[in-house]
Write a protein that holds these residues in place. Sequence first.
Motif, PDB file in Angstrom:
ATOM      1  N   LYS A   1       0.827  -1.207   0.000  1.00  0.00           N
ATOM      2  CA  LYS A   1       0.000   0.000   0.000  1.00  0.00           C
ATOM      3  C   LYS A   1       0.862   1.259   0.000  1.00  0.00           C
ATOM      4  O   LYS A   1       0.641   2.172  -0.805  1.00  0.00           O
ATOM      5  CB  LYS A   1      -0.917  -0.006   1.223  1.00  0.00           C
ATOM      6  CG  LYS A   1      -1.855   1.193   1.291  1.00  0.00           C
ATOM      7  CD  LYS A   1      -2.754   1.092   2.518  1.00  0.00           C
ATOM      8  CE  LYS A   1      -3.682   2.305   2.596  1.00  0.00           C
ATOM      9  NZ  LYS A   1      -4.579   2.232   3.796  1.00  0.00           N
TER      10      LYS A   1
ATOM     11  N   SER B   1       2.898   1.582  -3.321  1.00  0.00           N
ATOM     12  CA  SER B   1       2.084   2.056  -4.444  1.00  0.00           C
ATOM     13  C   SER B   1       1.872   3.565  -4.359  1.00  0.00           C
ATOM     14  O   SER B   1       1.903   4.268  -5.380  1.00  0.00           O
ATOM     15  CB  SER B   1       0.733   1.337  -4.454  1.00  0.00           C
ATOM     16  OG  SER B   1       0.898  -0.045  -4.674  1.00  0.00           O
ATOM     17  N   ARG B   2       1.667   4.051  -3.122  1.00  0.00           N
ATOM     18  CA  ARG B   2       1.447   5.486  -2.933  1.00  0.00           C
ATOM     19  C   ARG B   2       2.698   6.287  -3.297  1.00  0.00           C
ATOM     20  O   ARG B   2       2.631   7.310  -3.984  1.00  0.00           O
ATOM     21  CB  ARG B   2       1.046   5.759  -1.480  1.00  0.00           C
ATOM     22  CG  ARG B   2       0.344   7.093  -1.295  1.00  0.00           C
ATOM     23  CD  ARG B   2      -0.444   7.157  -0.012  1.00  0.00           C
ATOM     24  NE  ARG B   2       0.408   7.148   1.166  1.00  0.00           N
ATOM     25  CZ  ARG B   2       0.414   6.186   2.077  1.00  0.00           C
ATOM     26  NH1 ARG B   2      -0.376   5.135   1.930  1.00  0.00           N
ATOM     27  NH2 ARG B   2       1.198   6.259   3.134  1.00  0.00           N
TER      28      ARG B   2
END
Length: 201
Positions: A28, A31-32
């Motif tokens: 997560k 990806s950010r």
Amino acid sequence: MQDVADAAGVNRSTVARVIEKPDIVSQKTRSRVEGAINKLGYTPNRLASALRGKRSRIVTVLAPPRLAAVYGAIVTELTNQLSKEGLIVNLFPVLNDAEQNTSIIREALGWSPALLINIGMPLDNNVVEIMKASKIPVVHLFDRPIINFGSCISYDHKAAALSLVSHLISRGNKHIGYVHHGGEIYSPRLQRDRFEGFREA
């Protein structure tokens, strides 16, 4: 890097981990951060990282400018395999000119590579001293250097030629020619060993 961190809502060290060691960052968060990197067009300064003492991701390859046949295949495979380890090949062409090669090796080492792979540059005393002073590991492919320096991955060229020609003779071939590239011959000794194997067969 700070702009990327602000855009992704993380700190600079997290951005650095995504770039250097993405496997230790959650999917997560990664990806950010990667989204912010792509949006901002951020490119890490690898040379600056090397100067700060971090491990360089560059592997410099010194090779003939005409990457035909086996040379091209080796450079392609090196690039593919090293990329899996997060390493990038930086290719420098070498010539049969001692002065130019001295300039080339200085420029190549100026990028502070993690490793130097030599598959074409002849080693005179000047080049060897420059390599030694850099303290960068050196690996020679195909031909052992006349000056004993660095590691070497090669094979017995004379025995290989002898085995090849002997096999052709055993299959009934009688008129076997020997052809080599008469231009950019970086190792006369290598060519001599191959030709001796050919003649002995």
